[in-house]
Design a protein around this motif. Structure first.
Motif, short mmCIF file in Angstrom:
data_model
loop_
_atom_site.label_atom_id
_atom_site.label_comp_id
_atom_site.label_asym_id
_atom_site.label_seq_id
_atom_site.Cartn_x
_atom_site.Cartn_y
_atom_site.Cartn_z
N GLU A 69 12.89 0.89 -13.08
CA GLU A 69 12.18 1.64 -14.13
C GLU A 69 11.02 2.44 -13.54
O GLU A 69 10.71 3.53 -14.03
CB GLU A 69 11.66 0.68 -15.21
N ASP A 70 10.41 1.91 -12.49
CA ASP A 70 9.34 2.65 -11.81
C ASP A 70 9.88 3.92 -11.17
O ASP A 70 9.24 4.98 -11.22
CB ASP A 70 8.68 1.79 -10.72
N LEU A 71 11.07 3.82 -10.58
CA LEU A 71 11.69 5.00 -9.96
C LEU A 71 11.94 6.09 -10.99
O LEU A 71 11.66 7.27 -10.74
CB LEU A 71 12.99 4.62 -9.26
N VAL A 72 12.44 5.71 -12.14
CA VAL A 72 12.72 6.69 -13.20
C VAL A 72 11.41 7.31 -13.70
O VAL A 72 11.31 8.53 -13.84
CB VAL A 72 13.51 6.04 -14.35
N ALA A 73 10.41 6.48 -13.94
CA ALA A 73 9.12 7.00 -14.41
C ALA A 73 8.50 7.93 -13.37
O ALA A 73 7.96 8.99 -13.71
CB ALA A 73 8.17 5.84 -14.73
N LEU A 74 8.60 7.58 -12.10
CA LEU A 74 8.05 8.43 -11.04
C LEU A 74 8.82 9.74 -10.92
O LEU A 74 8.22 10.79 -10.67
CB LEU A 74 8.06 7.69 -9.71
N ALA A 75 10.13 9.70 -11.10
CA ALA A 75 10.92 10.94 -11.05
C ALA A 75 10.42 11.90 -12.12
O ALA A 75 10.31 13.10 -11.88
CB ALA A 75 12.40 10.63 -11.24
N ARG A 76 10.10 11.37 -13.28
CA ARG A 76 9.58 12.23 -14.37
C ARG A 76 8.21 12.81 -14.02
O ARG A 76 7.89 13.94 -14.39
CB ARG A 76 9.53 11.44 -15.67
N VAL A 77 7.41 12.05 -13.31
CA VAL A 77 6.11 12.56 -12.86
C VAL A 77 6.32 13.67 -11.83
O VAL A 77 5.67 14.72 -11.89
CB VAL A 77 5.23 11.42 -12.27
N VAL A 78 7.22 13.45 -10.88
CA VAL A 78 7.50 14.44 -9.84
C VAL A 78 8.00 15.75 -10.46
O VAL A 78 7.65 16.83 -9.99
CB VAL A 78 8.52 13.90 -8.82
N GLU A 79 8.76 15.64 -11.53
CA GLU A 79 9.28 16.82 -12.21
C GLU A 79 8.13 17.75 -12.64
O GLU A 79 8.26 18.96 -12.62
CB GLU A 79 10.10 16.39 -13.42
N THR A 80 6.99 17.17 -13.00
CA THR A 80 5.84 17.97 -13.43
C THR A 80 4.81 18.17 -12.31
O THR A 80 3.91 19.00 -12.46
CB THR A 80 5.14 17.33 -14.64
N GLU A 81 4.93 17.40 -11.23
CA GLU A 81 4.02 17.51 -10.09
C GLU A 81 4.83 17.63 -8.80
O GLU A 81 4.96 16.66 -8.05
CB GLU A 81 3.09 16.30 -10.02
N PRO A 82 5.38 18.81 -8.53
CA PRO A 82 6.28 19.00 -7.38
C PRO A 82 5.70 18.60 -6.02
O PRO A 82 6.45 18.29 -5.11
CB PRO A 82 6.59 20.50 -7.41
N THR A 83 4.40 18.59 -5.88
CA THR A 83 3.80 18.22 -4.59
C THR A 83 4.10 16.76 -4.21
O THR A 83 3.95 16.38 -3.06
CB THR A 83 2.27 18.42 -4.60
N THR A 125 0.81 -1.22 0.00
CA THR A 125 0.00 0.00 0.00
C THR A 125 0.84 1.26 0.00
O THR A 125 0.58 2.19 -0.78
CB THR A 125 -0.96 0.00 1.20
N ARG A 126 1.86 1.33 0.84
CA ARG A 126 2.63 2.58 0.92
C ARG A 126 3.38 2.87 -0.36
O ARG A 126 3.65 4.03 -0.67
CB ARG A 126 3.53 2.60 2.14
N ASP A 127 3.74 1.85 -1.13
CA ASP A 127 4.38 2.08 -2.43
C ASP A 127 3.33 2.32 -3.51
O ASP A 127 3.53 3.14 -4.40
CB ASP A 127 5.24 0.87 -2.84
N ALA A 128 2.23 1.61 -3.43
CA ALA A 128 1.19 1.69 -4.46
C ALA A 128 0.55 3.07 -4.56
O ALA A 128 0.17 3.51 -5.65
CB ALA A 128 0.12 0.64 -4.20
N LEU A 129 0.44 3.76 -3.45
CA LEU A 129 -0.19 5.08 -3.46
C LEU A 129 0.50 6.03 -4.45
O LEU A 129 -0.16 6.72 -5.20
CB LEU A 129 -0.19 5.69 -2.06
N LEU A 130 1.80 6.03 -4.45
CA LEU A 130 2.54 6.90 -5.37
C LEU A 130 2.77 6.21 -6.72
O LEU A 130 2.58 6.80 -7.77
CB LEU A 130 3.89 7.28 -4.75
N ALA A 131 3.13 4.95 -6.67
CA ALA A 131 3.48 4.22 -7.90
C ALA A 131 2.30 4.05 -8.85
O ALA A 131 2.50 3.85 -10.05
CB ALA A 131 4.08 2.87 -7.56
N SER A 132 1.09 4.15 -8.35
CA SER A 132 -0.08 3.97 -9.22
C SER A 132 -0.12 5.01 -10.34
O SER A 132 -0.81 4.82 -11.33
CB SER A 132 -1.37 4.03 -8.40
N ARG A 133 0.65 6.06 -10.22
CA ARG A 133 0.71 7.07 -11.29
C ARG A 133 1.45 6.56 -12.51
O ARG A 133 1.28 7.09 -13.59
CB ARG A 133 1.38 8.33 -10.77
#
Length: 188
Positions: free
Chosen positions: A103-117, A67-75
């Motif tokens: 690969e999930d970490l890299v994809a999430l970093a790209r999401v964070v780049e556009t969603e700073p929150t 759950t704690r990983d899925a909340l963010l990784a679901s993006r």
């Protein structure tokens, strides 16, 4: 078996119809369904299951994460549909992964780049999965702006520095990390 092979092969090639996919999906959900290793290999790479949003997905492109990983990784990575999640033997047969991969970490970093929150939550995820941060991952992440600077904006790891006494006297807050954490050293 031949029908399953044909449907899975067509789904892999993108020529299968939704009706064929649905029939194969319903077949896969049956507890008595047995598939050969060869056929399972084809099914795992085919758009033949549904994800948690009802879209067609490949078994190798979904993950059932804690759950704690899925909340963010679901993006960036969908979960399997509820009817699949409830069937442990099906999750195992389809090799639905249960872990974050680099690969999930890299994809999430790209999401964070556009969603700073999401930056703080992503940093927590990185801390929990430091074992995935290899030199290759550091190279890929180095140019993605996902870390908070001392000025509270986002910057790429290669542009940020640990706030040592010397760095504090020479660099602007936009070039400094907020503090000194092990994860920052891990990111280079």
């Amino acid at each position: 078996m031949a029908r399953v092979l044909i449907s899975a092969t067509r789904a892999t090639g993108g020529t299968g119809t939704d009706g064929e996919r649905e029939a194969l999906y319903q077949h896969l959900l049956k507890p008595e369904t047995k598939l050969s290793s060869r056929l399972l290999g084809i099914v795992r790479r085919s758009l033949v299951i549904k994800d948690d949003k009802g879209a067609w997905a490949r078994p190798d492109s979904v993950a059932l994460l804690p759950t704690r990983d899925a909340l963010l990784a679901s993006r960036v990575i969908p979960a399997p549909a509820p009817e699949i999640r409830q069937r442990a033997e099906l999750l195992d047969r389809l090799s639905i992964r249960r872990k974050i991969v680099w690969e999930d970490l890299v994809a999430l970093a790209r999401v964070v780049e556009t969603e700073p929150t999401l930056a703080d939550a992503f940093e927590d995820l990185l801390r929990r999965h430091q074992n995935l941060i290899t030199p290759r991952v550091v190279r890929v992440l180095s140019n993605i702006a996902f870390l908070r600077s001392r000025a509270n904006g986002l910057a790429a790891p290669r542009r940020l520095h640990i706030p040592t006494a010397v760095n504090l006297s020479l660099l602007a807050d936009t070039e400094l990390l907020p503090d000194e954490r092990a994860i920052y050293r891990h990111l280079g």
